[in-house]
Design an enzyme around this catalytic site. Structure first.
Site, PDB file in Angstrom:
ATOM      1  N   ARG A  40       0.653  -1.554   0.248  1.00 39.69           N
ATOM      2  CA  ARG A  40      -0.132  -0.008  -0.088  1.00 39.69           C
ATOM      3  C   ARG A  40       1.118   1.052   0.688  1.00 39.69           C
ATOM      4  O   ARG A  40       1.748   1.476   1.109  1.00 39.69           O
ATOM      5  CB  ARG A  40      -1.025   0.444   1.291  1.00 39.69           C
ATOM      6  CG  ARG A  40      -1.633   0.940   1.390  1.00 39.69           C
ATOM      7  CD  ARG A  40      -2.709   0.904   2.531  1.00 39.69           C
ATOM      8  NE  ARG A  40      -4.041   2.058   2.832  1.00 39.69           N
ATOM      9  CZ  ARG A  40      -3.531   3.194   3.188  1.00 39.69           C
ATOM     10  NH1 ARG A  40      -2.381   3.025   3.615  1.00 39.69           N
ATOM     11  NH2 ARG A  40      -4.617   4.083   2.887  1.00 39.69           N
ATOM     12  N   SER A 109     -12.963  -2.677  -0.806  1.00 36.79           N
ATOM     13  CA  SER A 109     -13.675  -2.320   0.276  1.00 36.79           C
ATOM     14  C   SER A 109     -14.913  -2.091   0.387  1.00 36.79           C
ATOM     15  O   SER A 109     -15.661  -1.473   0.018  1.00 36.79           O
ATOM     16  CB  SER A 109     -12.607  -1.128   0.966  1.00 36.79           C
ATOM     17  OG  SER A 109     -11.226  -1.214   1.060  1.00 36.79           O
ATOM     18  N   LYS A 138      -5.248   4.367   9.837  1.00 40.27           N
ATOM     19  CA  LYS A 138      -5.784   5.406   8.728  1.00 40.27           C
ATOM     20  C   LYS A 138      -6.754   6.666   9.674  1.00 40.27           C
ATOM     21  O   LYS A 138      -8.068   5.667   9.919  1.00 40.27           O
ATOM     22  CB  LYS A 138      -6.667   4.351   8.072  1.00 40.27           C
ATOM     23  CG  LYS A 138      -7.359   4.992   6.337  1.00 40.27           C
ATOM     24  CD  LYS A 138      -7.242   4.157   5.523  1.00 40.27           C
ATOM     25  CE  LYS A 138      -8.113   4.003   4.177  1.00 40.27           C
ATOM     26  NZ  LYS A 138      -8.610   2.974   3.713  1.00 40.27           N
TER      27      LYS A 138
END
Length: 207
Positions: A40, A109, A138
């Site tokens: 990521r 997601s 996050k």
């Protein structure tokens, strides 16, 4: 032919650490049972993202562990990754399916039952659901309402993994759900002993 994916301990990388250190952490985590790795990179330029992907893919190939690329379909294709993970604001699944080989898995997601059902109908191979706990990696992630994780699991027939703030202390709370896997970031990447951390996460989640 898509490879048989084990979602049990799905580790997502952190961008802001030396990459050599990250590679060492990932290798230790795999030795402890990590079964799937996602690269990521939210702020890296394409060239840097690609270089990291090449190095991580080389390592994971020697360990027989699949690599998932977050967001960037072009990089997933360039390094022949096992899959791509999409968010709700990324390229639509239908468009992605047109440009990737049948062998590549696609995860998406989802935060609601509707998003999960639409993802499955569009051809997603798995769904990442969260945030199940508050998360520091996050901070803008919205916490799932009570009961939503169970509703999403019941609404689809494809694998579901939980993400968001999962660590050794709280992961046992997810035992009540029929999850295919847990997704962790800092519980592995910030651990002093990633191998042992992976072993404990698996034991507490599925043992």
């Amino acid at each position: 032919m898509k490879c048989d994916i084990d979602y049990k301990l799905y580790v997502v990388t952190e961008e802001d650490m030396p990459f050599d250190k990250l590679l060492s952490i990932i290798k230790q985590a795999v030795n402890g049972g990590a079964s799937l790795i996602q690269l990521r990179e939210k702020t890296s330029e394409g060239k840097i993202f690609y270089k990291k992907a090449v190095q991580l893919k080389q390592l994971l190939d020697t360990l027989s562990i699949p690599l998932i690329i977050n967001d960037r379909v072009d990089i997933a294709l360039a390094v022949d990754a096992a899959g791509i993970h999409l968010g709700q604001s990324d390229l639509p699944m239908e468009a992605v399916k047109k440009i990737i080989p049948d062998s590549m898995i696609v995860g998406i997601s989802a935060h609601t039952v509707e998003e999960a059902i639409l993802a499955e109908e569009a051809g997603a191979d798995y769904i990442g659901v969260g945030s199940v706990f508050p998360t520091s990696t996050k901070p803008d992630a919205k916490l799932l309402p009570n009961g939503m994780l169970g509703k999403i699991i019941e609404s689809v027939s494809i694998p579901v993994v939980a993400i968001g703030g999962i660590n050794e202390k709280n992961v046992s709370q997810l035992k009540a759900f029929e999850l295919d896997g847990i997704v962790v970031v800092s519980a592995i990447t910030r651990s002093d002993d990633p191998k042992s951390a992976a072993e404990r996460l698996l034991k507490n989640a599925f043992g």
